[in-house]
Enzyme design. Sequence first.
Site, PDB file in Angstrom:
ATOM      1  N   HIS A 181       1.112  -1.375  -0.322  1.00 54.67           N
ATOM      2  CA  HIS A 181       0.437  -0.121   0.204  1.00 54.67           C
ATOM      3  C   HIS A 181       0.820   0.935  -0.479  1.00 54.67           C
ATOM      4  CE1 HIS A 181      -4.158   2.396   1.160  1.00 54.67           C
ATOM      5  NE2 HIS A 181      -3.072   3.286   1.768  1.00 54.67           N
ATOM      6  N   GLU A 182       2.189   0.993   1.438  1.00 55.14           N
ATOM      7  CA  GLU A 182       2.554   2.909   1.317  1.00 55.14           C
ATOM      8  C   GLU A 182       3.289   2.434  -0.055  1.00 55.14           C
ATOM      9  OE1 GLU A 182       1.567   5.005   3.212  1.00 55.14           O
ATOM     10  OE2 GLU A 182       0.304   3.632   4.074  1.00 55.14           O
ATOM     11  N   HIS A 191       2.180   4.277  -2.929  1.00 53.67           N
ATOM     12  CA  HIS A 191       1.982   5.979  -2.547  1.00 53.67           C
ATOM     13  C   HIS A 191       3.444   6.619  -3.175  1.00 53.67           C
ATOM     14  CE1 HIS A 191      -1.474   6.757  -0.806  1.00 53.67           C
ATOM     15  NE2 HIS A 191      -1.516   5.872   0.724  1.00 53.67           N
ATOM     16  N   HIS A 250       3.731   6.467  -7.025  1.00 54.94           N
ATOM     17  CA  HIS A 250       2.831   7.468  -7.264  1.00 54.94           C
ATOM     18  C   HIS A 250       3.567   9.030  -7.200  1.00 54.94           C
ATOM     19  CE1 HIS A 250      -1.424  10.139  -7.065  1.00 54.94           C
ATOM     20  NE2 HIS A 250      -0.722  10.448  -7.889  1.00 54.94           N
TER      21      HIS A 250
END
Length: 716
Positions: free
Chosen positions: A488-489, A492, A495
């Site tokens: 999940h992180e 990010h 991104h």
Amino acid sequence: MRKPFILILFIAIMTANINSQNPFFTEYKTPHGTTPFDKIKNEHYEPAFDKGIKEQEAEINQIINNPELPTFANTIEAYENSGRLLSDVGSVFFNLLSSESDDEMMEISQRLSPKLSEHSNNIGLNEDLFARVKAVYDKRNDSGLTPEQIRLTEKIYEGFENKGVTLSAKDKEIYRALSTELSKVTLDFGQNALKESNKFEMLLTDEADLAGLPQSVRDGAKAKAKQKNKEGWMFDLSGPSYIAFMKYSDRRDLREKLYLAYTTKCVAGGEFDNQENVRKIANLRLKIAQLLGYPDFAAFSLKNKMAKNEKGVFNLLDNLYDAFAERAKEDVADVQKYASKLEGKQVDLQPWDWAYYSEKLQTEKYDLNDEMVRPYFELENVKKGVFGLATDLYGVTFKKNTDIPVYNPEVEAFEVFDANGKYISVLYTDFHPRESKRQGAWMTEYKGQYKRDGVDSRPHVSLVMNFTRPTENDPALLTFDEVETFLHEFGHGLHGMLTECTYETLSGTNVARDFVELPSQVMENWLTEKEYLDRFAVHYKTGEPIPATLVNKLIDASNFNAGYLCYRQLSFGYLDMAWHTLKNPYEGDIKDFEKNAMIKTALLPVAEGTNMSASFGHIFSGGYAAGYYSYKWSEVLDADAFAAFKKNGIFDKETAEAFRKNILEKGNTEDPMELYIKFRGQEPTIDALLERSGVEKKTAPTPNNVAKDVDQKRTK
């Protein structure tokens, strides 16, 4: 008469020496201009903030006093490029305040808070500066600007409006006072939560108290006690310690003790109590929103998000509430029935029982638990698997560089390269709990990406987590949930690392809150794909790949308690919206308020005295105010997006390239729904989420249209 002169000269020399030694005041002589953490000391921060403020003040005055007519270059771009030193020192200080803090830094932050608020207000409320910004804004579509320049102009203009620049002189002063107080109270809230979490310790000295705990959990607790120079087994409120104890401990009384310690943080009285801070934050946000002409804070916050308004948020939450209602009740009934069967009597299921009996039911139903999976998720192998996914999808590679300074010996720094060998980012990873680090997991930046004078200044990204530590006997062996959090992180992080924008304000993760979770949540989908797990999940001792039977169990169990977990997230979303749709200041009991806000989704009894709001950092100190719904909003997007990968192949280069070009690289340069449609070819629906969760399809509104629907079902 010479003494004052000598004294002044001495002070001047000393000041010059201090300034010359301040690493923020010189160009960083480090790989890729990374932060020289090894040279930065607490004494450097305040002088750097002071100088940064003065420099930006001078830059703003230069924009205002420019005799030429306002243009994009001499106003918008000049404003965008101002405050570089202040931005540099601020990113270091406030990131470390969350991940490597100490009492002195907390004291510095208290002194800085009013100073930074005043500086921000001096800029945001400056009518002369706004007049120039407005002049460019008014002609933005007729000045030959690029779409990205128009977008930046609009965002900067909206920022000034949100800062109250159009208010009357009297109301401007009110805004200054409210925003300054809000900044301080928010800071107090976060520091109280960290201190209260660190304060609690449960030291067990009788091995009988460890009944049910796996050896790995015992080893971790013993190591934790040893770090504190104590004999026995220590448990605290950090994620790995708390979650493991609640899942495995046979001692119901101790589970209750730990649960109550966790859920009464900052609400049971004492020096770190946050009850008044919760009321103050909610009421200050309301006052600011109403001062700016909005009925409540949610209306103010949501206007530029994908949901658009309060109705859009509640429509999504309520649709998911209805869709998952039957499944959520079945999940609780199944665990209740199992607990009673296991104990041979009717069990009055309490919140501190849920993780324990759920884990046992999952083990019996799927022959699966965390301890069976941990040996295949050794941290070093997981890193290879997570990094390798980016390589498989986007051609990105990672090379550890020990010459890059780090802020803690546990932190690692990696250079990140594109498929053609071009450097694109620095990535820091910080995996384990410390008293200096707040709870949870997050991605952040020490430097954002931007292009200036023909140079693409690449980002420095950091992933901060609180994963299981290695013990004396074993390396760090992660749970399935911890690996999922890593992915999940890391989403990010991608991104932030792959962004290709001109202006930092628009680059990377600087997007709408209900869009920012798409790149992170979509990454979690690969973790139940056998083809992916086979690439890195090997036994840390034998090197044997994870058995196909175990992978199948992970896949089969992926929807275990999906209804309960959905309702849990919905409860947080409803609570967030309750606080931020207040139309009048709230002065009552925050425990009563929270109970009423979450009663709709309550599946288990609410223990007396417990309260989430008092330590709910996401909405009271972490930027998710009136935005927690975005996790579910983005879950709709990520399920729909991954459906494209499933259709074309989970490592399909063409699909990955479309996701990279239209989502990861674009930042906030275009409307998020338009970007999504460019990637997917259609607007998303909740169909893919319901299918992934094993829930019958009932309704399928698109996130883009829920704001337009008339919601007749909402209850208050």
